[in-house]
Write an enzyme that holds these catalytic residues in place. Structure first.
Site, PDB file in Angstrom:
ATOM      1  N   ASP A 119      -2.234 -18.440  -1.019  1.00 23.67           N
ATOM      2  CA  ASP A 119      -3.212 -19.010  -1.952  1.00 23.67           C
ATOM      3  C   ASP A 119      -3.876 -20.245  -1.346  1.00 23.67           C
ATOM      4  O   ASP A 119      -5.095 -20.370  -1.308  1.00 23.67           O
ATOM      5  CB  ASP A 119      -2.580 -19.322  -3.319  1.00 23.67           C
TER       6      ASP A 119
ATOM      7  N   TYR B 299       0.821  -1.208   0.000  1.00 20.84           N
ATOM      8  CA  TYR B 299       0.000   0.000   0.000  1.00 20.84           C
ATOM      9  C   TYR B 299       0.860   1.265   0.000  1.00 20.84           C
ATOM     10  O   TYR B 299       0.463   2.283  -0.559  1.00 20.84           O
ATOM     11  CB  TYR B 299      -0.903   0.036   1.239  1.00 20.84           C
TER      12      TYR B 299
ATOM     13  N   ASP C 231      -6.122  -7.652   3.870  1.00 19.12           N
ATOM     14  CA  ASP C 231      -7.305  -7.032   3.265  1.00 19.12           C
ATOM     15  C   ASP C 231      -8.160  -8.106   2.596  1.00 19.12           C
ATOM     16  O   ASP C 231      -9.383  -8.156   2.776  1.00 19.12           O
ATOM     17  CB  ASP C 231      -6.845  -5.990   2.239  1.00 19.12           C
TER      18      ASP C 231
ATOM     19  N   ASP D  47     -12.098  -9.931   4.122  1.00 20.22           N
ATOM     20  CA  ASP D  47     -13.403 -10.012   3.444  1.00 20.22           C
ATOM     21  C   ASP D  47     -13.870 -11.460   3.339  1.00 20.22           C
ATOM     22  O   ASP D  47     -15.048 -11.764   3.537  1.00 20.22           O
ATOM     23  CB  ASP D  47     -13.335  -9.412   2.031  1.00 20.22           C
TER      24      ASP D  47
ATOM     25  N   LYS E  57       3.500 -15.188   0.905  1.00 22.37           N
ATOM     26  CA  LYS E  57       3.876 -15.810  -0.370  1.00 22.37           C
ATOM     27  C   LYS E  57       5.402 -15.894  -0.389  1.00 22.37           C
ATOM     28  O   LYS E  57       6.067 -15.332  -1.262  1.00 22.37           O
ATOM     29  CB  LYS E  57       3.337 -14.995  -1.550  1.00 22.37           C
TER      30      LYS E  57
HETATM   31  C1  IPM Z   1     -10.354  -1.961   4.023  1.00 18.27           C
HETATM   32  C2  IPM Z   1     -10.590  -1.290   2.704  1.00 18.27           C
HETATM   33  C3  IPM Z   1      -9.472  -0.301   2.422  1.00 18.27           C
HETATM   34  C4  IPM Z   1      -8.187  -1.068   2.262  1.00 18.27           C
HETATM   35  C5  IPM Z   1      -9.710   0.636   1.232  1.00 18.27           C
HETATM   36  C6  IPM Z   1     -11.021   1.358   1.333  1.00 18.27           C
HETATM   37  C7  IPM Z   1      -8.575   1.625   1.086  1.00 18.27           C
HETATM   38  O1  IPM Z   1     -10.733  -2.243   1.708  1.00 18.27           O
HETATM   39  O2  IPM Z   1     -10.204  -1.233   5.045  1.00 18.27           O
HETATM   40  O3  IPM Z   1     -10.379  -3.182   4.093  1.00 18.27           O
HETATM   41  O4  IPM Z   1      -7.862  -1.555   1.166  1.00 18.27           O
HETATM   42  O5  IPM Z   1      -7.458  -1.181   3.255  1.00 18.27           O
HETATM   43 MG    MG Z   2     -10.877  -4.236   2.441  1.00 17.06          MG
END
Ligand code: IPM
Ligand code: MG
Length: 372
Positions: free
Chosen positions: A229, A145, A253, A257, A196
């Site tokens: 992976d 990032y 990240d 999710d 990785k």
């Molecule tokens: C998260 C989001 C952020 C990230 C974005 C909105 C910059 O996806 O907080 O998980 O990638 O960190």
């Molecule tokens: Mg995110």
């Protein structure tokens, strides 16, 4: 009475302000019930800030965030601002990532659990998911990032080359590894570190550093390493086999999710991103609390966003930011009661809107005060 704690609320974009509004109602009522003093100030972040100030995060917001005990964030971004091109670091083009860097909040704690009343809302068979309880510990202020150089250039053959660097220093990996081991000690004592290392230099450093910190400082915590992976497959297949999942900024990240699946919706997931390791009953100043979900432009303004991710983020604020675990437990208990009562927003298959879900949480919270 403890506090007063200063809270900065940054709704952000689209459903962000809607769920932050819900979170603030729960914050204020919980603070009142548990005798915790809070002072709330609100400001802009993300596209909402761009539209007014021409920047995604103003210096004034950074100053306020630095002075705050805790910051509640909604979500940022949307198609309106996607086309804006600014050369330079990501901190110029994304308000949230600027805030994370300015506050040096590197320890992102992203929990997900299977809620007993929502098992049928997940794609899993009950026996696979029932009892699953995961914590992603995501490194949140380094890696790809923020690695420099980054940018884009037009090559002599007319192609565009766009690039960024995935980089980590030993100290960055050491400090996030300690956060994961500390978290595991308060849970089931089991860390799975993801990387990785088969293809990335930063992944090799990651693995050897986590291994050393585990061996030298946390021999009581069980540690295994998995390639990222394969880990996606393994966690999706058998979520109950895992406890703490430690990952770098990008992989964290992604996996945070993924684990929302065990909760039934991304709208359920809270997070706390701290400038230190979380330790029992000692408040950490300057943490960022935000639902893991995005700004959901498709449902923005309709009042139907699931506020539970934001409400559970407020629970994490009481636990880590204010050192008041009983209040955090009361909020989680109230959410559990609301789910058991079948008051569900549309993302969980119900018809309750943001206000109705929030109202129901406040109702159960109020009744819990009599026995807590
Ligand atoms: C998260 C989001 C952020 C990230 C974005 C909105 C910059 O996806 O907080 O998980 O990638 O960190
Ligand atoms: Mg995110």
């Amino acid at each position: 009475m403890s506090g007063p704690f200063k809270v900065l609320a940054l709704g952000g974009d689209h459903i962000g302000p809607e769920v932050v509004g819900a979170g603030l109602r729960v914050l204020l009522q919980t603070a009142d019930q548990f005798g915790v003093g809070v002072e709330v100030e609100e400001d802009l972040l993300g596209g909402a800030s761009w539209d007014v100030h021409g920047t995604f995060c103003t210096d004034a917001v950074v100053d306020k965030a630095r002075a705050a005990d805790a910051i509640l964030v909604g979500a940022v971004g949307g198609p309106e601002w996607d086309g804006i091109r600014i050369d330079g670091p990501i901190t110029e083009t994304d308000g949230l990532t600027r805030l994370r860097i300015e506050l040096d909040v590197y320890n992102a704690l992203r929990p997900a659990r299977a809620w007993s009343s929502l098992l049928s809302r997940t794609p899993y068979r009950k026996e696979i998911v029932d009892g699953a309880d995961l914590l992603v510990v995501r490194e949140n202020s380094g890696g790809v990032y923020y690695g420099e150089p980054r940018g884009r250039e037009v090559l002599s053959d007319g192609q565009v080359r766009a690039y960024e660097i995935s980089e980590y220093r030993t100290s960055e990996v050491e400090r996030i590894a300690r956060c994961a081991f500390e978290a595991a000690r308060g849970r089931r004592g089991y860390v799975t570190s993801l990387d990785k290392s088969n293809v990335m230099e930063s992944g090799k450093l990651w693995r050897e550093t986590v291994e050393r910190i585990g061996r030298d400082e946390y021999p009581d915590v069980e540690l295994q390493h998995l390639l990222m992976d394969y880990a996606l497959f393994a966690v999706a297949r058998a979520p109950k086999d895992f406890d703490v999942l430690l990952a770098d900024n990008l992989f964290g990240d992604l996996i945070s999710d993924l684990i929302a699946v065990i909760s039934g919706s991304l709208g359920m997931l809270p997070s706390a991103t701290l400038p230190a390791a979380a330790r029992e009953a000692s408040p950490v100043k300057g943490g960022l609390y935000e639902p893991t979900h995005g700004s959901a432009p498709d449902i923005s303004g309709r009042g139907i966003a699931n506020p539970i991710g934001a409400i559970l983020s407020v629970a994490m604020m009481f636990e880590y930011g204010f050192g008041c675990a009983p209040a955090a437990r009361a909020i989680v208990g109230a959410v559990d009661s609301v789910l058991n009562a079948g008051v569900l927003p549309p993302d969980l298959g119900g018809t309750a809107d943001t206000g109705a879900v929030t109202q129901a949480v406040l109702g159960y919270l109020r009744s819990s005060a009599s026995w807590s």
